[in-house]
Design an enzyme around this catalytic site. Structure first.
Site, PDB file in Angstrom:
ATOM      1  N   LYS A 212       0.829  -1.206   0.000  1.00 60.42           N
ATOM      2  CA  LYS A 212       0.000   0.000   0.000  1.00 60.42           C
ATOM      3  C   LYS A 212       0.867   1.261   0.000  1.00 60.42           C
ATOM      4  CE  LYS A 212      -3.439   2.817   0.342  1.00 60.42           C
ATOM      5  NZ  LYS A 212      -4.373   2.859   1.466  1.00 60.42           N
ATOM      6  N   CYS A 266      -4.100   9.307   1.954  1.00 63.87           N
ATOM      7  CA  CYS A 266      -3.128   8.300   1.509  1.00 63.87           C
ATOM      8  C   CYS A 266      -1.866   8.914   0.915  1.00 63.87           C
ATOM      9  CB  CYS A 266      -3.780   7.371   0.482  1.00 63.87           C
ATOM     10  SG  CYS A 266      -4.970   6.218   1.190  1.00 63.87           S
TER      11      CYS A 266
END
Length: 417
Positions: A212, A266
């Site tokens: 990720k 993010c």
């Protein structure tokens, strides 16, 4: 435990609530847990406390069928999904206090056999940290059962969805599942298979965590290249949008579009977790973060320069506060940074904010007396300088006559003719 029937989702934000809703609409008994009573009340009434297309239909349907409910207290469940924030600290390390709080709620409810999944984006080995934290409170339980104690299974499965398309991408995107043990990885895969039509890849927990982070660092580096091109293009006097359009005609070139910076939960955060883990080696990743973090102040300088060509009492229209188009998500938004700098730098000028997806200004802007939230047409009419920070669809259809005689600072290429 091979047959999961009840799931507790800890954290009902932009990821947790969609995950809870999609699990419930696929037949599982789901309890969402959140510290906000307002969020809990909204979910129990079948409402969504933020903007996300199609989520409301899933939540309302699951609640009406009795498959989804919300509470502030962690219940007993077959599986737990932790989807809480991991914000940056001032030193760029991850704040794990929300994960710790979730763990403290889960630990007393365990009896052995449960699956615990960390979905929160986190630095390497945080899933292991959560496991140690919980087992430290429950020494009667075990990670692998070698000591004869009941086993609790731990895994990491990072979310990888795009705000505005969450309910589509939850189903269609591939998923990465990292188990601390093979049994944990396989059980987590079985759970996500209840709704995920994409391919599910099983690996170890640390690789899943890094996957990720790497995905978002890759995107951050590419955005930084586009933003750096905007600096250079401004210096040499070329249109960066035209430059990128033409360069992208090459069959092996695909430059992204520049903007006012990088926001969201993010891309603006995750690369720092890599830098913190390997600061000596993550040179390019650090530099990309610094380029993107520098963009808001560059935009402020452009606005201040633009004001030198208008009257001293001209107002400024700021179009957009969200971190991306057509959503209400303000997390880590560079647009808010820019609006704040303008409010503080230009105390004698009115700053007219337009954000069609919110009803009130965030507290950081609300305290400034020279800042007001209004609709786009009024803001543009009143202002001598128009600053475009978000490419909302409604901004693309602005009446061009309203822009005649205005000085425009367009960070998104929205108002280019």
């Amino acid at each position: 435990m091979t047959n999961i029937q009840t799931v507790a989702v800890i954290g009902l934000g932009y990821i947790g609530l969609p995950t809870a809703a999609i699990l419930a609409t696929n037949g599982l008994d789901v309890v969402g847990v959140d510290v906000s009573q307002r969020t809990v009340d909204a979910v129990n009434e079948g409402r969504v406390p933020f903007v996300e297309p199609d989520l409301g239909i899933h939540v309302a349907g699951a609640v009406s069928q009795g498959l989804l409910k919300a509470t502030t207290e962690t219940p007993a469940a077959d599986a737990y999904i932790v989807a809480v924030p991991t914000p940056l600290r001032a030193d760029k390390s991850a704040d794990l206090s929300y994960i710790e709080a979730a763990a403290r709620g889960i630990a007393p409810m365990l009896r052995g056999g449960e699956l615990l999944i960390l979905e929160s984006t986190s630095p390497p080995r945080v899933t292991q940290y959560m496991a140690r934290y919980i087992l430290g409170m429950r020494p009667d339980l075990s990670l692998d059962g070698n000591d004869g104690k009941p086993v609790v299974l731990f895994a990491h499965c990072p979310e990888r969805v795009l705000p505005g398309r969450v309910m589509i991408e939850l189903v269609t995107n591939d998923r990465i599942v990292g188990g601390m043990t093979p049994e944990a990885g396989n059980l987590a895969k079985a759970l996500y298979s209840r709704f995920c039509q994409g391919e599910i890849f099983v690996t170890d927990d640390v690789t899943a965590e890094m996957t990720k982070l790497v995905e978002n660092a890759y995107r951050d580096v590419n955005i930084a290249f586009a933003n750096e091109l905007s600096f250079i293009s401004d210096k040499v006097g070329v249109d960066v949008w035209e430059l990128i359009r033409l360069a992208n005609r090459h069959p092996r070139v695909n430059i992204l579009q520049p903007g006012p910076g990088v926001g969201g939960h993010c891309i603006a955060v995750d690369p720092w977790f890599i830098v913190a883990e390997a600061s000596h080696d993550a040179k390019l990743i650090r530099q990309a973060r610094e380029v993107n973090d520098s963009k808001p102040l560059w935009v402020v300088d452009k606005v201040v320069a633009a004001l030198s060509s208008v009257s001293v009492d001209s107002e400024v229209a700021v179009l957009g506060l969200a971190f991306k188009a057509n959503i209400d998500d303000l997390r880590e938004s560079p647009s808010i940074q820019i609006a704040l700098h303008l409010a503080e730098t230009l105390k004698s000028r009115r700053i007219n904010i337009v954000e069609p997806f919110i009803d009130e200004l965030p507290a950081s802007l609300e305290v400034h007396r020279n800042v007001e939230l209004m609709d786009a047409e009024l803001a543009v009419k009143r202002s001598g300088v128009v600053v475009v920070l978000v490419d909302h669809e409604s901004f693309k259809s602005l009446d061009q006559d309203l822009l005649l005689g205005k000085t425009i600072v367009d960070t998104r290429g929205v108002l280019r003719t």
